[in-house]
Design an enzyme around this catalytic site. Structure first.
Site, PDB file in Angstrom:
ATOM      1  N   GLU A  39       4.179  -7.357   0.232  1.00 36.16           N
ATOM      2  CA  GLU A  39       3.459  -7.642  -1.103  1.00 36.16           C
ATOM      3  C   GLU A  39       3.473  -6.172  -1.934  1.00 36.16           C
ATOM      4  OE1 GLU A  39      -0.041  -9.316   0.079  1.00 36.16           O
ATOM      5  OE2 GLU A  39       0.680 -11.109   1.245  1.00 36.16           O
ATOM      6  N   PRO A  40       4.179  -5.777  -2.423  1.00 37.81           N
ATOM      7  CA  PRO A  40       4.013  -4.435  -3.342  1.00 37.81           C
ATOM      8  C   PRO A  40       3.751  -4.912  -4.814  1.00 37.81           C
ATOM      9  CG  PRO A  40       6.465  -5.384  -3.346  1.00 37.81           C
ATOM     10  CD  PRO A  40       5.868  -6.176  -2.461  1.00 37.81           C
ATOM     11  N   GLY A  90       0.802  -1.166   0.061  1.00 41.53           N
ATOM     12  CA  GLY A  90      -0.004  -0.046   0.067  1.00 41.53           C
ATOM     13  C   GLY A  90       0.714   1.141   0.123  1.00 41.53           C
ATOM     14  N   ARG A 101      -8.962   4.381 -13.389  1.00 40.58           N
ATOM     15  CA  ARG A 101      -8.507   4.757 -12.243  1.00 40.58           C
ATOM     16  C   ARG A 101      -9.229   6.435 -11.801  1.00 40.58           C
ATOM     17  NH1 ARG A 101      -4.316   5.829 -10.339  1.00 40.58           N
ATOM     18  NH2 ARG A 101      -4.698   5.146  -8.240  1.00 40.58           N
ATOM     19  N   CYS A 142     -18.351   6.593 -25.127  1.00 35.12           N
ATOM     20  CA  CYS A 142     -19.746   7.199 -24.785  1.00 35.12           C
ATOM     21  C   CYS A 142     -19.961   7.098 -23.394  1.00 35.12           C
ATOM     22  CB  CYS A 142     -20.657   6.564 -25.797  1.00 35.12           C
ATOM     23  SG  CYS A 142     -22.377   7.445 -25.899  1.00 35.12           S
ATOM     24  N   TYR A 180      -2.636  -1.170 -12.579  1.00 35.15           N
ATOM     25  CA  TYR A 180      -4.417  -1.002 -12.819  1.00 35.15           C
ATOM     26  C   TYR A 180      -4.815  -0.577 -14.007  1.00 35.15           C
ATOM     27  CZ  TYR A 180      -3.503  -2.471  -8.040  1.00 35.15           C
ATOM     28  OH  TYR A 180      -3.377  -3.431  -7.140  1.00 35.15           O
TER      29      TYR A 180
END
Length: 406
Positions: free
Chosen positions: A263-264, A222, A302, A333, A361
């Site tokens: 856990e990057p 995180g 995002r 659209c 992401y």
């Protein structure tokens, strides 16, 4: 001209077309190095949270650099195995999946990280003490960029509540479960580094009281990366010093050396990635200018989903002295604004617009909304560029549809 290593964005766009994801592999290695340096003095193990970017070549690059992997689905696990990982190098951290998927993960030989009491009970009934397991604990810490990406607070769906520690232990005793690890993840983009230490200390207390045979403590990830100039980031060096101190104190009190896991995901790949899009139209409305590009929320969701800020550059004219304020918008659209009120050098039709921090992401959350194709992906590594995913075609859109005679 904006460049990625020794390649201008114009040359990349001309070679592979747009829109295009481009990843800087050497930047990934730089981020891995930062983490290893920050946690020197511990028995550190990094697990890449591959949901951020699952291209098999990125996984291979992680493996080349000695980084193991964390998956949240068996599909990700199959990709990791294809990338060369051994099952014991893969930690499986599901959330609310069918038990049949858990059984598939066991059959594959993955390391199991269980996140609910019902799952723990069922796992105990079927497997007993035959397999080592990790427990995902919810530490009840509210932290993260937004509520959508905060996962360690009391009302989150993730993990087993730390208030249920006695119930966890009862299930563990009942089935003789082999708990070898404790895990937590407070969420993405946490701004206060002390939250990792606070969460770690909660896991330490559980270890002292209930779990004498741990092999590792997994503190998730995180870490905040920069999305714009002078952005707040996680001070990895400062955090590392604090974590190393309390972790080594824990090991001494615990009576054995255990591994420290992280856990990057975003931290390793966000800043390596760029989404290149071509300006289709420059529209001057009364009071507002728009740059419409050949991409949209189907390629980078995002900004719309999380109100995330991504720096945007006119890659064809990054240093132009004449500037204008634009909304950079997509071709979907739907309202798909990549950036609002961005003052950048004047944009002309055909210019290459560069959206930064597209490594995490971007493709992994991309879709075929409006029946648009997902872009190609390219990797620039050690001064050479490689195509690592072809652009989709109409055949890809149609291949799983079943045509009826109506």
């Amino acid at each position: 001209m904006f460049s990625i290593q020794n390649y201008t964005v114009e040359s990349l766009a001309n070679q592979f077309g747009t829109p295009l994801y481009v990843y800087d592999g050497n930047k990934i290695e730089e981020q891995i190095g930062k983490m290893r340096k920050a946690y020197e003095g511990t028995n550190l193990k990094l697990k890449y949270a591959c949901k951020a970017l699952t291209n098999i070549n990125i996984m291979k690059l992680m493996r080349k650099n000695g980084v193991d992997i964390d998956v949240v689905s068996t599909q990700e696990a199959h990709l990791a195995i294809l990338a060369g990982y051994e099952p014991h190098q893969i930690q499986y951290t599901p959330s609310g999946v069918a038990f049949s998927e858990v059984q598939e993960a066991v059959a594959l030989g993955l390391r199991m990280n269980l996140d609910s009491l019902p799952l723990l009970e069922k796992f105990g009934q079927i497997y007993g003490s035959s397999l080592p397991i990790c427990l995902r604990i919810n530490p009840h810490i509210m932290e993260g960029g937004t509520i959508k990406i905060s996962t360690g607070h009391k009302d989150s769906k993730f993990g087993i509540s730390i208030e249920q520690a006695d119930e966890i232990y009862e299930v563990v005793k009942k089935y003789g479960l082999r708990v070898v690890g404790l895990h937590q993840h407070t969420g993405s983009d946490f701004k206060n580094a002390h939250v990792i230490i606070e969460a770690a200390e909660k896991l330490f207390e559980l270890a002292y009281k209930y779990f004498p045979n741990l092999e590792f403590i997994d503190l998730g990830s995180g870490f905040k990366v920069a999305y714009k100039e002078d952005d707040h980031i996680t001070d990895m060096e400062k955090l590392g010093k604090g974590v190393v101190k309390v972790f080594n104190e824990f090991c001494e009190k615990y009576g054995k050396e255990v591994e420290l896991w992280f856990e990057p995901g975003k931290f390793l790949v966000s800043e390596c990635g760029y989404l290149l899009a071509r300006a289709n139209v420059v529209k001057h409305n009364p009071g507002r200018n728009f740059v419409g590009v050949d991409s949209g929320l189907n390629h980078l969701i995002r900004p719309m989903m999380y109100d995330a800020y991504h720096e945007i550059v006119n890659g064809s004219n990054p240093d132009g002295e004449e500037k204008e304020k634009y909304d950079i918008v997509g071709y979907i659209c739907e309202t798909d604004t990549f950036g609002k009120d961005r003052t950048i050098p004047v944009v002309n039709e055909g210019d290459i617009i560069v959206i930064k921090n597209a490594g995490a992401y971007g493709f992994s959350m991309a879709s075929n909304y409006n029946s648009r194709f997902r872009p190609a992906e390219a990797l620039v590594y050690n001064g050479e560029v490689h195509l690592i995913r072809k652009r989709e075609t109409m055949e890809d859109i149609l291949k799983n549809q079943v045509m009826l005679e109506l």
